[in-house]
Design a protein around this motif. Structure first.
Motif, PDB file in Angstrom:
ATOM      1  N   ALA A 312       0.832  -1.201   0.000  1.00  0.00           N
ATOM      2  CA  ALA A 312       0.000   0.000   0.000  1.00  0.00           C
ATOM      3  C   ALA A 312       0.870   1.255   0.000  1.00  0.00           C
ATOM      4  N   ILE A 313       1.940   1.239   0.786  1.00  0.00           N
ATOM      5  CA  ILE A 313       2.854   2.386   0.822  1.00  0.00           C
ATOM      6  C   ILE A 313       3.559   2.539  -0.519  1.00  0.00           C
ATOM      7  N   ARG A 314       3.983   1.422  -1.101  1.00  0.00           N
ATOM      8  CA  ARG A 314       4.646   1.459  -2.413  1.00  0.00           C
ATOM      9  C   ARG A 314       3.729   2.061  -3.465  1.00  0.00           C
ATOM     10  N   ARG A 315       2.482   1.625  -3.470  1.00  0.00           N
ATOM     11  CA  ARG A 315       1.536   2.126  -4.460  1.00  0.00           C
ATOM     12  C   ARG A 315       1.270   3.617  -4.266  1.00  0.00           C
ATOM     13  N   ALA A 316       1.134   4.041  -3.001  1.00  0.00           N
ATOM     14  CA  ALA A 316       0.890   5.458  -2.734  1.00  0.00           C
ATOM     15  C   ALA A 316       2.051   6.316  -3.227  1.00  0.00           C
ATOM     16  N   TRP A 317       3.270   5.845  -3.042  1.00  0.00           N
ATOM     17  CA  TRP A 317       4.438   6.610  -3.485  1.00  0.00           C
ATOM     18  C   TRP A 317       4.490   6.702  -5.011  1.00  0.00           C
ATOM     19  N   ARG A 318       4.195   5.598  -5.689  1.00  0.00           N
ATOM     20  CA  ARG A 318       4.260   5.585  -7.149  1.00  0.00           C
ATOM     21  C   ARG A 318       3.178   6.474  -7.769  1.00  0.00           C
ATOM     22  N   ASN A 319       2.071   6.647  -7.079  1.00  0.00           N
ATOM     23  CA  ASN A 319       0.958   7.426  -7.618  1.00  0.00           C
ATOM     24  C   ASN A 319       0.823   8.795  -6.962  1.00  0.00           C
ATOM     25  N   ARG A 320       1.885   9.274  -6.341  1.00  0.00           N
ATOM     26  CA  ARG A 320       1.787  10.502  -5.557  1.00  0.00           C
ATOM     27  C   ARG A 320       1.414  11.714  -6.412  1.00  0.00           C
ATOM     28  N   ARG A 321       1.887  11.778  -7.648  1.00  0.00           N
ATOM     29  CA  ARG A 321       1.578  12.942  -8.481  1.00  0.00           C
ATOM     30  C   ARG A 321       0.115  12.933  -8.912  1.00  0.00           C
ATOM     31  N   ILE A 322      -0.385  11.768  -9.285  1.00  0.00           N
ATOM     32  CA  ILE A 322      -1.799  11.665  -9.654  1.00  0.00           C
ATOM     33  C   ILE A 322      -2.672  11.961  -8.440  1.00  0.00           C
ATOM     34  N   PHE A 323      -2.246  11.449  -7.287  1.00  0.00           N
ATOM     35  CA  PHE A 323      -2.972  11.699  -6.044  1.00  0.00           C
ATOM     36  C   PHE A 323      -3.061  13.198  -5.770  1.00  0.00           C
ATOM     37  N   ALA A 324      -1.944  13.905  -5.904  1.00  0.00           N
ATOM     38  CA  ALA A 324      -1.923  15.339  -5.619  1.00  0.00           C
ATOM     39  C   ALA A 324      -2.812  16.112  -6.582  1.00  0.00           C
ATOM     40  N   ILE A 392      -5.782   3.598   9.274  1.00  0.00           N
ATOM     41  CA  ILE A 392      -4.781   2.801   8.563  1.00  0.00           C
ATOM     42  C   ILE A 392      -5.431   1.595   7.892  1.00  0.00           C
ATOM     43  N   LEU A 393      -6.347   0.944   8.583  1.00  0.00           N
ATOM     44  CA  LEU A 393      -7.024  -0.213   7.993  1.00  0.00           C
ATOM     45  C   LEU A 393      -7.891   0.200   6.808  1.00  0.00           C
ATOM     46  N   LEU A 394      -8.525   1.355   6.904  1.00  0.00           N
ATOM     47  CA  LEU A 394      -9.336   1.839   5.792  1.00  0.00           C
ATOM     48  C   LEU A 394      -8.464   2.116   4.569  1.00  0.00           C
ATOM     49  N   LEU A 395      -7.339   2.770   4.776  1.00  0.00           N
ATOM     50  CA  LEU A 395      -6.421   3.055   3.674  1.00  0.00           C
ATOM     51  C   LEU A 395      -5.844   1.771   3.084  1.00  0.00           C
ATOM     52  N   THR A 396      -5.499   0.827   3.950  1.00  0.00           N
ATOM     53  CA  THR A 396      -4.947  -0.441   3.471  1.00  0.00           C
ATOM     54  C   THR A 396      -5.975  -1.207   2.653  1.00  0.00           C
ATOM     55  N   ALA A 397      -7.215  -1.244   3.133  1.00  0.00           N
ATOM     56  CA  ALA A 397      -8.276  -1.937   2.400  1.00  0.00           C
ATOM     57  C   ALA A 397      -8.511  -1.289   1.042  1.00  0.00           C
ATOM     58  N   GLY A 398      -8.515   0.036   1.001  1.00  0.00           N
ATOM     59  CA  GLY A 398      -8.718   0.718  -0.268  1.00  0.00           C
ATOM     60  C   GLY A 398      -7.602   0.456  -1.252  1.00  0.00           C
ATOM     61  N   SER A 399      -6.373   0.522  -0.787  1.00  0.00           N
ATOM     62  CA  SER A 399      -5.234   0.283  -1.666  1.00  0.00           C
ATOM     63  C   SER A 399      -5.210  -1.159  -2.157  1.00  0.00           C
ATOM     64  N   LEU A 400      -5.467  -2.099  -1.251  1.00  0.00           N
ATOM     65  CA  LEU A 400      -5.450  -3.514  -1.625  1.00  0.00           C
ATOM     66  C   LEU A 400      -6.524  -3.816  -2.664  1.00  0.00           C
ATOM     67  N   SER A 401      -7.715  -3.295  -2.459  1.00  0.00           N
ATOM     68  CA  SER A 401      -8.795  -3.560  -3.416  1.00  0.00           C
ATOM     69  C   SER A 401      -8.498  -2.926  -4.768  1.00  0.00           C
ATOM     70  N   ALA A 402      -7.905  -1.727  -4.760  1.00  0.00           N
ATOM     71  CA  ALA A 402      -7.578  -1.069  -6.026  1.00  0.00           C
ATOM     72  C   ALA A 402      -6.556  -1.874  -6.813  1.00  0.00           C
ATOM     73  N   ILE A 403      -5.581  -2.432  -6.119  1.00  0.00           N
ATOM     74  CA  ILE A 403      -4.570  -3.250  -6.789  1.00  0.00           C
ATOM     75  C   ILE A 403      -5.203  -4.517  -7.356  1.00  0.00           C
ATOM     76  N   GLU A 404      -6.047  -5.167  -6.560  1.00  0.00           N
ATOM     77  CA  GLU A 404      -6.646  -6.427  -7.004  1.00  0.00           C
ATOM     78  C   GLU A 404      -7.626  -6.225  -8.152  1.00  0.00           C
ATOM     79  N   GLU A 405      -8.267  -5.064  -8.218  1.00  0.00           N
ATOM     80  CA  GLU A 405      -9.259  -4.817  -9.263  1.00  0.00           C
ATOM     81  C   GLU A 405      -8.672  -4.176 -10.511  1.00  0.00           C
ATOM     82  N   ALA A 406      -7.394  -3.803 -10.471  1.00  0.00           N
ATOM     83  CA  ALA A 406      -6.773  -3.197 -11.641  1.00  0.00           C
ATOM     84  C   ALA A 406      -6.687  -4.213 -12.773  1.00  0.00           C
ATOM     85  N   PRO A 407      -6.815  -3.788 -14.040  1.00  0.00           N
ATOM     86  CA  PRO A 407      -6.786  -4.730 -15.163  1.00  0.00           C
ATOM     87  C   PRO A 407      -5.530  -5.581 -15.206  1.00  0.00           C
TER      88      PRO A 407
END
Length: 661
Positions: A312-324, A392-407
């Protein structure tokens, strides 16, 4: 290729049947709640120390009708705000004075947190994230462990998170009524835990408004009328408590003396809040974890969901510009989401959802980050960071689901994130095998030992942290103690051996949803086993058996006025006071939570010294003396043959001053 979920790509993964309707998802979630949390409400009995001490305060409300000033063993207990005790007192009227009634509000607050997490995550990330978020709340180790005794953290977490959600969605949806829900929830959180509720709320909201630029809309926040609502709910009890418990005498400094004691306002706001944060509270009956234990502990309390934190931390860092770029409403143009398959309304809806997702992440990061840093600096207990776990659990759940649902996460495709997840679950499988082997070894080496009901006789007394930490007794386990833990140890060993391996195998085959759910169910079975083991510690952690002995004897004719005496701090035998409903005399017990209230002029004369005990022992009505292990030798040297032993449980002894007829 990145694994960003912030770009508008269609979901090509198969929707799990379990998520086809909220009814299906919540049927399973409620079953998990019933098995893990609700079933644990009946055993063990109330524990000595904080659990039964707090229950005494609620019991006093139920018996006397005094809903303003808390009392423990007849002594003012001004340390805590009243909401948890009010709720338990209501339960006592409904269900009687028992452990179920005491702990029910805390468990229901966990369920409420799961429901709130589901709604919040569903709007921000979708159905899968909503299911994961609720499941994470129900199966995390720390959340389960720290609702086994009477502390208000789950109540604080729910009402504080509800205040954040209502304020946040009030801004996003431009619905002013939700601001009032936020202020009302914040006031209830204040009554649950004190001033840290508004401090944590403001510490998250103010930088959030500054970063997003929404501070310019401050006129919409109903600040004046909202503050009035907050004060209308939160202030009356504080004012009444201050009026009923004023200063007495001429108190000087922070150490009270008999007849000279600061009242509620000083004790509660200065001593219990400000000086506690600085580590200068009196009395100094608390601890602070070493920094490495504090930070490592967060991973332990969030387990098994902390397995997914690195990715989740790795994904947040890689997408930091889109997030901002998605934080401000004017920074994302809906046109970029248009394609021949989407209508303008669908594209606009997608853009709004991505903004809501990014802003949710920002708010929860600020909220969790401040709480963790706050308690890393302040004095702390392991469970003080409970409110941060929700975020933290909410953020982790969101990140995990986004990764699993990505094409790119579809079966057969290997990405950086999928490798990280597979590696995390391989690590979990390794930990599971090692833990199962350790449990199996303990079971094997203790196979010839007889079952011992009183596990306390098999434990070491290492006094880690001088037993001021909530997990200190965990370090007292010994090899022979497995003789009393065969069933829970076997159940945990099977779950830890099979569950992580199955989850790892499913992840490797591309069944991401099934793999994640298997991890959660492994945790659920482990928590059931942990509760079975915890209940076996009742003879050591609770004095309910001795209270039952006293109640049995005093039910006989002529014994109703017998006197209960505890040697040392009342917390050592607080469950005796609760279950007998008798005020106890305390020998050398003017310590910890008893000190401040004992200095009020109207405090009952319940404090004795050794000379008082020696002179009154054997006179008047029958007396019962509870003696913890640390004072055995001293009490025997003091009273000698005048002691008549009634019961010994886990090195705690109950004496009387005359033979039974």
């Amino acid at each position: 290729m990145t694994d960003s979920d912030l770009s508008p790509r269609p979901d090509t993964t198969t929707r799990p049947p379990l998520l086809s309707s909220p009814v299906r998802a919540w049927t399973l979630l409620l079953l998990v709640f019933l098995a893990v949390h609700f079933a644990a409400l009946f055993t063990p009995a109330l524990l000595d120390d904080a659990d039964a001490t707090h229950a005494q305060a609620a019991q006093h409300i139920a018996l006397t009708g005094d809903w303003v000033t808390l009392y423990v063993n007849g002594i003012r207990y001004l340390e805590k705000p009243p909401l948890p005790y009010w709720m338990a007192a209501v339960d006592y009227h409904l269900f009687g004075f028992n452990v179920f009634a005491t702990h029910l509000p805390m468990s229901l607050a966990v369920l409420a947190c799961a429901i709130l997490a589901w709604f919040w995550a569903r709007r921000a990330w979708g159905d899968r994230a909503a299911f994961y978020a609720a499941l994470a709340i129900l199966t995390s180790l720390g959340i389960f462990l720290y609702t086994r005794f009477f502390i208000p953290e789950s109540l604080l977490t729910f009402f504080l998170a509800l205040a954040l959600y209502c304020f946040f969605t009030g801004i996003e949806d431009r619905k002013p009524a939700r601001f009032y829900l936020a202020y009302g929830s914040l006031a209830i959180a204040l009554l649950a835990k004190g001033l840290i509720a508004p401090v944590f709320f403001v510490a998250a909201i103010v930088p959030y408004l500054a970063i997003t630029g929404d501070w310019r809309r401050w006129r919409e926040f109903r600040l004046f009328t909202g503050l009035l609502l907050f004060l209308a709910i939160g202030a009356p009890w504080h004012i009444l408590a201050g009026l009923r418990n004023p200063d007495h005498g001429n108190p000087v400094g922070n150490v009270p003396t008999p007849g000279h004691v600061h009242g509620f306002f000083y004790f509660y706001f200065v001593n219990e809040h400000f000086l506690r944060f600085l580590g200068k509270r009196y009395p100094h009956d608390y601890n602070k974890q070493p920094w490495f234990a504090f930070w490592l502990g967060q991973l332990v309390w969030l387990f098994p969901w902390s397995l997914f934190l690195p990715v989740a931390i790795r994904r947040a860092w890689r997408n930091r510009r889109i997030f901002a770029s998605d934080l401000r409403y004017d920074s994302t143009n809906t046109i970029q989401y248009l394609d021949p398959k989407l209508s303008a309304w669908e594209a606009s809806t997608m853009a709004a959802r991505l903004r809501f997702r990014a802003r949710t992440s920002l708010l929860l990061l600020l909220y969790a980050g401040f709480i963790l840093i706050f308690f890393a600096i302040s004095t702390n207990q392991e469970y003080y960071t409970w409110p941060a776990w929700f975020a933290i659990l909410l953020l982790t759940a969101g990140s995990l689901s986004a990764i699993e649902e990505a094409p790119e996460s579809a079966p057969g495709r290997v990405t950086g994130s999928s490798r990280w997840l597979t590696g995390a679950q391989a690590f979990f499988a390794f930990i599971g095998i090692v833990s199962a082997a350790a449990l199996a070894y303990g079971l094997w080496t203790s196979r010839h030992l007889p079952y011992v009901h009183d596990i306390g006789t098999l434990l070491a007394h290492r006094a880690v942290g001088n037993y001021s930490l909530s997990t200190s007794h965990f370090f007292d386990l010994t090899g022979p103690s497995f003789a009393a833990l065969r069933l829970p140890a076997a159940l945990a060993a099977i779950a830890l051996f099979l569950g992580p391996l199955v989850a790892w195998r499913l992840r490797r085959r591309g069944h991401s949803f099934e793999s994640t759910v298997t991890v959660a169910f492994t945790a659920a079975v482990f928590l059931v086993a942990a509760h079975l083991a915890f209940a076996r510690f009742q003879p050591m952690l609770s004095s309910r058996a001795m209270a039952d002995t006293i109640n049995h004897i005093t039910a006989e004719p002529g014994q109703q006025n017998a006197q209960v005496i505890l040697y040392g701090d009342q917390a050592n035998g607080s469950s005796i006071i609760f279950y007998t409903r008798r005020q106890a005399l305390l020998v050398n017990g003017r310590t910890t939570s008893m000190i401040w209230g004992s200095d009020y002029p109207d405090a009952p004369h319940i404090f004795l010294d050794d000379a008082d005990l020696e002179s009154t022992w054997g006179t008047g009505e029958r007396k019962f003396l509870f003696v913890p292990a640390d004072f055995h030798d001293h009490v025997k040297s003091l009273l000698g043959s005048r002691l008549h032993e009634l019961q010994e449980v886990s090195d705690k002894t109950l004496y009387t001053d005359r033979p039974l007829n």
